[in-house]
Design an enzyme around this catalytic site. Structure first.
Site, PDB file in Angstrom:
ATOM      1  CB  ALA A   2       8.481   4.121  16.144  1.00 22.27           C
ATOM      2  CG  ASP A  14      15.101  11.753  11.966  1.00 23.12           C
ATOM      3  OD1 ASP A  14      14.547  11.124  12.880  1.00 23.12           O
ATOM      4  OD2 ASP A  14      14.487  12.130  10.947  1.00 23.12           O
ATOM      5  CB  SER A  38       4.916   8.644  -3.341  1.00 20.80           C
ATOM      6  OG  SER A  38       4.109   9.305  -4.287  1.00 20.80           O
ATOM      7  N   GLY A  39       6.017   8.485  -6.341  1.00 20.00           N
ATOM      8  CA  GLY A  39       6.492   9.266  -7.482  1.00 20.00           C
ATOM      9  C   GLY A  39       5.867  10.640  -7.571  1.00 20.00           C
ATOM     10  CB  CYS A  54       5.396  12.324  14.629  1.00 19.21           C
ATOM     11  SG  CYS A  54       6.765  11.164  14.771  1.00 19.21           S
ATOM     12  N   GLY A  87       8.669  14.156  10.757  1.00 24.35           N
ATOM     13  CA  GLY A  87       9.353  14.134   9.472  1.00 24.35           C
ATOM     14  C   GLY A  87      10.519  13.188   9.435  1.00 24.35           C
TER      15      GLY A  87
END
Length: 616
Positions: free
Chosen positions: A52, A103, A379-380, A2, A79
């Protein structure tokens, strides 16, 4: 994921300031395209834009909690907290009651239970603001590695804050002013803790929280890399790294919206994709979806150089086939990469020139293509900084240098024949800036922070320093870039290699183990070899690709010529006119001024779009 923003002022009634909050919150629309909200109190105003991901129906923000009709606290949060289920159970056992599956609500109740101590309990990437109505205090918190951004501007009677600088700049009391230190920070290729290119706008540092109350503003660090004796032998270390990665990837696959993996065909992204595919299969879920960036004509134009010996495409396809991924390539052309509108979009995503040329714009366009199919991507990123993947971990000359070892890397990344970024800047300005001196001073500050074990030998001591520099000064540049380019498209990018448990463990693993097979990323390769084709496990490190189409630097130079011909171009005041004339000469190789042209075009776009006041 967000966008958050807000304003605390103890000298006025903010319930009358909704238009200001509306303007600040609107700047974060790209970060949260799904919903928005504002919460106003007498001395605190919180804004929120929502993407969302978990519990789309129940996680609306700003989120509040009341008792007997009285507000206790309000939260604006960005987050993902990957241990929210465990925390929810612990809080429920303590008597907390939940209305949603999000969360966000766990974070809010964690604050009510543990206060500022909640930060140490969270496993995730996050940046959030809690207004405690009981004590009239604001708490700003940022995750340990700085995956999610959080900016603030201190005022005489409070603070203005936002995920991005643009949210802070939307406040009428904040002007876009850049001074010499701001330009130095822009050009130094290091992320100095807390600093931004704008005077008066700071970042909440990774692993820190900021308290704002009537008595002023205080900063507290809740996490840092620590020196610990490594408890394991090599075999146990490999096993521990793998166990951590399995747990991390499993946790980060939780999503109520479509999820994918970013797959380049290198060791890092291949490991994440393979582990994700394995976890999804075990859960009875469908195949992992993966995406890669490609450039039109890349097979035709690819030229091996000192940092890229092989193209990514064949390896990405190999890994996708190996794990059964549903793989797609987002193909880009030179015309799109030099489109002025895309340059403006990339600049607005970062709020300032990034200095990576076409790599910024191509990343933004890649994420735009990914967002058409997925809302979350793994992602790496950060594996190189953690496991020692870059050349500068292994080149004795760079290891011994009394400077950040990556100082010259940007020029190399642009390919053979590229000249320095600063080539076209005014020589007097460069002397005044003294960027090398600024960078060396920043290097000394960073070196003084490094935690050491008392009995470490010289090599181990130095490699601990190199690791610390990468994890606190270099990776933050890349995390910042990835966040801005992804969130400009409403795409949440998760970074498993930034899990603080893994970071702390590997940071304290002896260098001899990290390089036990004489190569880069020995430890990571050993931990994931069983899930990868040998060709990928043994592939030499290659950085994010650049376009090698010769038309690209030629198109850049054409843009540069148009800029030079316009006397109203604001960047001209910063340039060396003779160098500019030489760069535009017919016999000058466009590749030699590629980085310099990109920087000048970015600076001009920034000065124009943001109406920046330069106080030099």
């Amino acid at each position: 994921m967000c966008g958050i923003t807000g304003w605390v002022a103890f000298d006025r009634d903010l319930t009358t300031e909704r238009p200001v909050l509306d303007a600040m919150t609107a700047t974060q629309l790209c970060r949260g395209p799904d919903a928005g909200g504002i919460h106003l109190e007498r001395h605190a105003a919180l804004g929120h834009r929502r993407l969302a991901v978990i519990d789309p129906e129940g996680g609306a923000q700003p989120m509040t909690v009341e008792h007997d009709g009285r507000l206790l606290a309000a939260l604006s949060y960005s987050g993902e907290v990957y241990n929210h289920r465990e925390l929810r159970a612990e809080l429920a056992a303590a008597g907390h009651r939940f209305r949603t599956r999000s969360d966000t609500e766990v974070v809010l109740h964690a604050y009510l239970e543990w206060g500022a101590g909640l930060a140490e309990r969270l496993n995730g990437m996050f940046a959030f603001a809690v207004w405690d109505a009981r004590s009239e205090e604001l708490l700003l918190v940022r995750d340990r590695m700085g995956v999610k951004p959080l900016h603030y501007h201190r005022t005489a009677h409070g603070v203005v804050f936002g995920s991005e600088a643009k949210a802070v700049l939307a406040h009428p009391a904040v002007r876009p002013v850049t001074d010499l230190d701001g330009l130095r920070e822009m050009l130094a290729v290091t992320k100095s803790p807390g600093r931004t290119v704008y005077r008066g706008i700071a970042e909440v540092q990774p692993g820190h929280l900021v308290r704002v109350h009537r008595g002023g503003l205080t900063v507290h660090r809740y996490w840092a890399l620590e020196a610990r004796t490594h408890p394991h032998d090599l075999g146990s270390t490999v096993t521990t790294v793998r166990a951590l990665l399995d747990d991390i990837v499993h946790r980060q696959l939780e999503s109520d919206v479509p999820l994918c993996s970013l797959l380049s065909g290198g060791l890092d992204s291949s490991a994440v994709t393979a582990l994700a595919a394995r976890a999804l299969r075990a859960a009875g879920a469908g195949p992992v979806r993966s995406f890669a960036v490609g450039f039109a004509g890349q097979d035709e134009h690819f030229r091996a150089d000192e940092v890229r010996s092989t193209p990514d495409g064949p390896y990405a396809r190999l890994l996708a086939g190996h794990v059964g991924a549903e793989h797609s390539v987002v193909e880009l052309g030179s015309a799109a990469l030099t489109d002025p509108a895309e340059r403006v979009a990339a600049l607005r995503a970062r709020d300032a020139p990034g200095g990576f040329g076409d790599m910024d714009i191509s990343l933004m366009l890649l994420f735009r293509g990914v967002r058409e199919h997925s809302t979350v991507a793994l992602s790496g990123e950060s594996a190189d900084e953690l496991f020692g993947g870059y050349r500068w971990f292994h080149d004795p000359r760079l290891v011994a240098a009394e400077d950040f070892p990556w100082a010259g890397a940007v020029t190399q990344l642009a390919g053979a024949g590229a000249g320095p970024r600063e080539l076209l800047l005014d020589r007097g300005l460069l002397a005044k800036l003294d960027v090398p001196g600024y960078r060396r001073a920043s290097y000394r500050e960073a070196l003084a922070e490094v935690p050491h074990l008392p009995d470490a030998d010289p090599l181990e001591r130095r490699m601990r320093e190199i690791s610390y520099l990468n994890l606190t000064r270099f990776v933050r540049i890349l995390l910042d870039r990835k966040d801005r380019m992804s969130m400009a498209n409403g795409l949440e990018v998760r970074v498993p290699f930034c899990d603080h448990r893994l970071v702390q463990y590997v940071f304290n693993t002896p260098w001899a183990m990290k390089s036990f097979d004489g190569r880069e990323k020995s430890l990571l390769r050993a931990a994931v070899r069983d899930v990868l084709p040998a060709e990928i496990a043994d592939r030499v490190k290659a950085p994010y690709p650049v376009v090698q189409d010769p038309r690209y630097p030629a198109l850049l130079r054409a843009e540069l010529a148009a800029l030079a011909a316009d006397p109203h171009s604001p960047v001209l005041a910063l340039l060396d006119r003779r160098a500019l004339t030489d760069a535009l000469a017919p016999d000058t190789d466009p590749q030699s001024v590629r980085l310099a042209a990109d920087l000048v075009l970015d600076l001009n776009t920034w000065l124009t779009e943001y109406q920046v006041s330069l106080e030099l």
